[in-house]
Design a protein around this motif. Structure first.
Motif, PDB file in Angstrom:
ATOM      1  N   LEU A 162       1.293   2.946  -0.689  1.00 28.51           N
ATOM      2  CA  LEU A 162       2.129   2.674   0.474  1.00 28.51           C
ATOM      3  C   LEU A 162       3.473   2.088   0.052  1.00 28.51           C
ATOM      4  O   LEU A 162       4.523   2.442   0.608  1.00 28.51           O
ATOM      5  CB  LEU A 162       1.403   1.712   1.414  1.00 28.51           C
ATOM      6  N   ALA A 163       3.468   1.205  -0.957  1.00 27.41           N
ATOM      7  CA  ALA A 163       4.717   0.625  -1.451  1.00 27.41           C
ATOM      8  C   ALA A 163       5.609   1.703  -2.067  1.00 27.41           C
ATOM      9  O   ALA A 163       6.824   1.712  -1.849  1.00 27.41           O
ATOM     10  CB  ALA A 163       4.405  -0.469  -2.479  1.00 27.41           C
ATOM     11  N   ARG A 164       5.015   2.618  -2.839  1.00 30.34           N
ATOM     12  CA  ARG A 164       5.794   3.713  -3.424  1.00 30.34           C
ATOM     13  C   ARG A 164       6.409   4.586  -2.334  1.00 30.34           C
ATOM     14  O   ARG A 164       7.561   4.997  -2.418  1.00 30.34           O
ATOM     15  CB  ARG A 164       4.908   4.583  -4.329  1.00 30.34           C
ATOM     16  N   PHE A 165       5.611   4.871  -1.302  1.00 27.91           N
ATOM     17  CA  PHE A 165       6.095   5.726  -0.220  1.00 27.91           C
ATOM     18  C   PHE A 165       7.263   5.080   0.511  1.00 27.91           C
ATOM     19  O   PHE A 165       8.277   5.718   0.772  1.00 27.91           O
ATOM     20  CB  PHE A 165       4.949   6.014   0.754  1.00 27.91           C
ATOM     21  N   PHE A 166       7.144   3.801   0.861  1.00 24.21           N
ATOM     22  CA  PHE A 166       8.218   3.115   1.572  1.00 24.21           C
ATOM     23  C   PHE A 166       9.470   2.983   0.703  1.00 24.21           C
ATOM     24  O   PHE A 166      10.594   3.113   1.199  1.00 24.21           O
ATOM     25  CB  PHE A 166       7.758   1.731   2.035  1.00 24.21           C
ATOM     26  N   ARG A 167       9.281   2.726  -0.586  1.00 18.71           N
ATOM     27  CA  ARG A 167      10.437   2.581  -1.470  1.00 18.71           C
ATOM     28  C   ARG A 167      11.237   3.880  -1.508  1.00 18.71           C
ATOM     29  O   ARG A 167      12.461   3.891  -1.459  1.00 18.71           O
ATOM     30  CB  ARG A 167       9.984   2.194  -2.875  1.00 18.71           C
TER      31      ARG A 167
END
Length: 348
Positions: A162-167
């Motif tokens: 999720l962090a990779r996607f938002f970044r």
């Protein structure tokens, strides 16, 4: 608008028609006299008057009706969202009021301005809430650390994805990215959705092996594929009983990049499909569609950004059959550098 400009325009138009009428009179009477002398007699007056009327109608057609029809076509193009009416000034006689209106409409349809509006819409669709990205990343990292300490590997894995996607999603939406980067983001999104759907969701990315390296280097607007993939899941496979198959197919056709995002979900009926395709390809004036239809908003947004960057000959088209699934076809030029973009001023 100055009064003298209006008077000048009216004077020029009246003088044009008056000169045309005078030319008709001179031409007809000259022909009348010449024919009378040649035949040694007079030509019947009704024939002369008929010729005069016909010549006058020809002048009216050329100086009134034809410009009106050209202006009508130009206005129709503007209403459809095309900003290509700059060349009408030299062809269509415009009143000062019309010229001012055309200038204002052209300013509203400026591609760079439309692209900025679409970027903001893309950012809104990507993340509905105005959350500080650094706060979001730090919070997700804290959750991941706590999950690892507690032995919750799946939670930690999902949080990292999720962090990779938002970044990827939040940072610099106006940039072009490589096809490979966009596909990696799609795989990250799919990885997150798998926690919800489990084995009910299967993603396949396909292209010819000999073209893979070249296709993966191509450039395209960020967030081109993920919104369409999300749309396929929400409106296609989620409503289907059983396993839903998603396919991203890439190929080169001449100088064009063709990408098809397909699902074998519930599909849509002919009327819904026609309404959706009618929204596509109409430019920025039609970007604001029914807010209840997230599907339409996402697809129209992607389509508008592609057309504003590369031209009206590119964009999206949707194919679907009830019970058989849906395919969204994306057409773009094959480019490997941001300098090859037609509307470079739209890039940040």
């Amino acid at each position: 608008m100055k009064a003298e400009d209006r008077r000048r325009f009216l004077f020029e138009r009246m003088m044009g028609l008056t000169l045309a009428l005078c030319f008709c009179l001179v031409a007809v009477f000259a022909a009348w006299i010449a024919l009378g002398v040649a035949r040694g007699g007079n030509i019947a007056l009704p024939a002369v008057l008929l010729s005069l009327v016909m010549l006058f109608l020809v002048c009216v057609w050329g100086m009134v009706i034809v410009p009106y029809k050209r202006r009508e076509r130009a206005v129709e193009q503007l209403l459809r969202g095309y900003a290509g009416a700059e060349g009408t000034r030299g062809v269509i006689p415009l009143s000062p009021c019309d010229a001012l209106l055309l200038d204002q409409v052209q300013a509203l349809l400026d591609p760079s301005q439309l692209f900025r509006l679409n970027k903001r819409q893309a950012q809104y669709l990507a993340l509905q809430n105005q959350i500080n990205p650094h706060f979001l990343y730090n919070t997700l990292e804290s959750i991941r650390s706590e999950a690892m300490l507690a032995g919750l590997g799946s939670v930690a894995d999902m949080t990292e994805a999720l962090a990779r996607f938002f970044r990827y999603t939040i940072s610099k939406v106006e940039n072009l990215v490589s096809v490979e980067e966009e596909l990696q983001n799609c795989e990250t999104y799919y990885h997150i959705q798998r926690y919800r759907f489990g084995d009910r969701l299967v993603l396949s990315i396909q292209c010819a092996a000999e073209d893979r390296e070249e296709l993966y280097r191509c450039r395209l607007p960020k967030l081109t594929l993920q919104p369409i993939l999300e749309n396929s899941i929400i409106h296609g496979t989620e409503l289907k009983v059983g396993v839903g198959h998603l396919t991203i197919f890439l190929q080169r056709t001449g100088k064009r990049l063709l990408i098809q995002v397909s699902d074998d979900g519930v599909g849509m009926d002919e009327q819904t499909l026609e309404r959706l395709n009618a929204r596509l390809g109409k430019g920025g004036l039609n970007a604001q569609v029914d807010g209840a239809s997230h599907s339409g908003v996402a697809l129209v947004n992607v389509d508008n950004r592609i057309r504003l960057l590369f031209g009206e000959e590119y964009g999206l088209h949707v194919y679907s059959m009830p019970g058989m699934g849906t395919t969204v076809e994306i057409t773009m030029p094959i480019i490997t550098s941001d300098r090859e973009v037609r509307n470079t001023e739209a890039l940040g």
